[in-house]
Structures are given as structure tokens and as C-alpha cells.
Design an enzyme around this catalytic site. Structure first.
Site, short mmCIF file in Angstrom:
data_model
loop_
_atom_site.label_atom_id
_atom_site.label_comp_id
_atom_site.label_asym_id
_atom_site.label_seq_id
_atom_site.Cartn_x
_atom_site.Cartn_y
_atom_site.Cartn_z
N GLY A 1 3.58 -4.46 6.21
CA GLY A 1 3.59 -3.41 5.20
C GLY A 1 4.39 -2.20 5.60
N ARG B 1 3.15 12.53 -5.57
CA ARG B 1 3.44 13.37 -6.73
C ARG B 1 2.58 13.04 -7.96
NH1 ARG B 1 8.62 15.95 -6.56
NH2 ARG B 1 8.22 16.56 -8.73
N HIS C 1 -4.60 5.07 -1.54
CA HIS C 1 -3.29 4.61 -2.00
C HIS C 1 -3.44 3.68 -3.21
CE1 HIS C 1 -4.50 1.66 0.99
NE2 HIS C 1 -4.08 2.37 2.01
N HIS D 1 -0.33 -6.41 11.59
CA HIS D 1 -0.57 -5.02 12.00
C HIS D 1 0.48 -4.61 13.03
CE1 HIS D 1 -3.12 -1.50 11.56
NE2 HIS D 1 -2.84 -1.23 12.81
N GLY D 2 1.35 -3.72 12.58
CA GLY D 2 2.37 -3.17 13.46
C GLY D 2 3.59 -4.05 13.66
N HIS E 1 -4.69 -3.06 -0.11
CA HIS E 1 -5.99 -2.65 0.44
C HIS E 1 -6.60 -1.63 -0.51
CE1 HIS E 1 -8.37 -1.16 4.23
NE2 HIS E 1 -9.16 -1.35 3.17
N ASP F 1 0.81 -1.22 0.00
CA ASP F 1 0.00 0.00 0.00
C ASP F 1 0.84 1.27 0.00
OD1 ASP F 1 -2.26 -1.55 0.06
OD2 ASP F 1 -2.73 -1.19 2.17
N GLU G 1 -7.30 -6.79 0.58
CA GLU G 1 -7.99 -6.28 1.76
C GLU G 1 -9.09 -5.33 1.30
OE1 GLU G 1 -4.44 -6.44 5.09
OE2 GLU G 1 -4.95 -4.52 4.18
#
Length: 237
Positions: free
Chosen positions: A212, A17, A49, A190-191, A42, A8, A69
Site C-alpha cells: 500500500g 481536503r 482513511h 507490511h513495509g 482497512h 487506504d 482489513e
């Protein structure tokens, strides 16, 4: 233990940009070549994103496994049925959040969830649900027809002090065991990063970790192949 790479934030960097680079698809191919067992993206409702075109190109380009996701909406269901990733992971989604903040409230949406999962399964798409590491959520995920659960490791990643870290790790260990006993495959995410992933080597009921942000942040400094190899070194059993 396998590593799935969430791309992502390659798209986040590109979108800063809007000039087409870095390309998430190119990053996904490089991640596969560097040892990733799957690619995660995701597709948010606000397309902050990953874009629809990214998803289409990813479906054509990658050779391992595509994990999409997504929120539990009719739009996303239609996209998943058309693109047919190997896996869909259902996540709660709020427009105001920076990242997914917690597990899916299965008990609140159980009937709708069951109806949502069936056509995906019928068309050969496996379904995972991002949940808190709690017994009732696991049982409901199995009843709803999920193939997998992804255990939310956010509280573990934010834990401080040996006692709290051990408590959160034990929650994950227990949840993973219960999920396997219920016939579900288990992913965690996650994390997670090289700084906290090592204990997961001992959690044998977890087959895969999904990483990620920390990986992409590290890749900015050392390159994607090096960042992936560092993680693989930490999770190899």
C-alpha cells in the site's frame, strides 16, 4: 506471485481536503486495470482513511477480490457480514498507531477469535489473520478456522545489514512453508516495496503480497499504472 493493492492512502490524500478526490474507488478500478489481483482496504474504527461509503462502493465496483482489513469487533463483523467481501483480514488495531504495528496476538484471543471467524466462514467470507511469522501463531490460526495467514513483513522491511535481512527472510520462508503444510494459503505484507520485494520471488509458498503505502507514494510521482507495473516486474517468477 500476485499483487494486492492497498488503497487506504488514496483515501488519506482525499481526506486531507475532504473534497471527494482522489476517489479510492476510481483508484481501485485503475489498479485492477493495471494488473492488481485484488484490492485491500482497512476500515478502521476511527475511519481515519477509508469510510463506510468507500467500502460499499468498492464492493460494487471491483471485479477481482476485495480484502477488508478490520479489527475483531462486533461492529466490524456486522459490516463484513452485510458487505460480504471475498476476504476479511483480522488485524490488531490501536487508535494511537499510525499503521498496524504487529501481528495479531492469537494466543490471547483464541476462544473469541474462533467464535468470531465461524459466522464469517458460514456466510462465504474467507478469513485471514495478520500474524508474526512464528510457528505457534500459524498453528493457532489454522485451529481457529482461518483460510489464510498474512505474514507480517515489517521486521524484514526495517532490517539493515545482510545478516539481519537474511535472518528475517528465513523466518518468513519457514513460516510460509509451515503455513502451507497446515493447509493455509499465505500472503505477506507490511513495509514491502520495489526496494526489498525481489527476494520474495523465491518464496514459492507465498501466493500474494499486499502493498500500500510505498506503492501509493510512488504513484504520486509516476502514476498508479507505472507504480504497479514496477512492482509486478519485481515479483514476476
Amino acid at each position: 506471485m500476485r499483487l494486492a493493492v492497498n488503497i487506504d492512502h488514496i483515501a488519506t490524500l482525499r481526506n486531507a481536503r475532504n473534497e471527494g478526490h482522489p476517489d479510492p474507488v476510481e483508484a481501485a478500478i485503475l489498479a485492477e486495470q493495471s494488473g492488481a489481483a485484488g484490492i485491500v482496504c482497512h476500515l478502521r474504527e476511527d475511519r481515519r482513511h477509508i469510510k463506510d461509503d468507500d467500502l460499499e462502493r468498492l464492493r460494487e465496483a471491483i471485479d477481482t477480490k476485495l480484502d477488508l482489513e478490520m479489527a475483531m469487533t462486533s461492529e466490524m463483523q456486522s459490516i463484513a457480514l452485510r458487505v460480504k467481501p471475498e476476504l476479511v483480514t483480522l488485524v490488531p488495531e490501536k487508535r494511537e498507531e499510525l499503521t498496524t504495528e504487529g501481528g495479531f496476538a492469537i494466543h490471547t484471543h483464541f476462544k473469541r477469535l474462533t467464535e468470531f471467524i465461524k459466522p464469517l466462514r458460514d456466510h462465504g467470507v474467507e478469513v485471514s489473520i495478520f500474524i508474526e511469522p512464528e510457528d505457534d501463531a500459524i498453528e493457532l490460526a489454522a485451529e481457529a478456522g482461518a483460510n489464510l495467514v498474512e505474514l507480517h513483513t515489517g521486521p524484514y522491511s526495517l532490517a539493515t545489514g545482510d545478516k539481519q535481512i537474511a535472518y528475517e527472510l528465513e523466518r518468513i520462508r519457514t513460516a510460509a512453508r509451515i503455513a502451507r503444510e497446515a493447509g493455509l494459503a499465505v500472503v505477506a505484507g507490511h513495509g514491502l516495496s520495489v526496494h526489498n520485494i525481489a527476494p520474495f520471488r523465491e518464496l514459492h509458498d507465498i501466493e500474494e503480497v499486499s502493498i500500500g503505502h510505498a506503492l501509493i507514494a510512488r504513484a504520486v510521482l509516476v502514476g498508479l499504472p507505472v507504480a504497479i507495473q514496477e512492482l509486478l516486474d519485481h515479483i514476476s517468477r
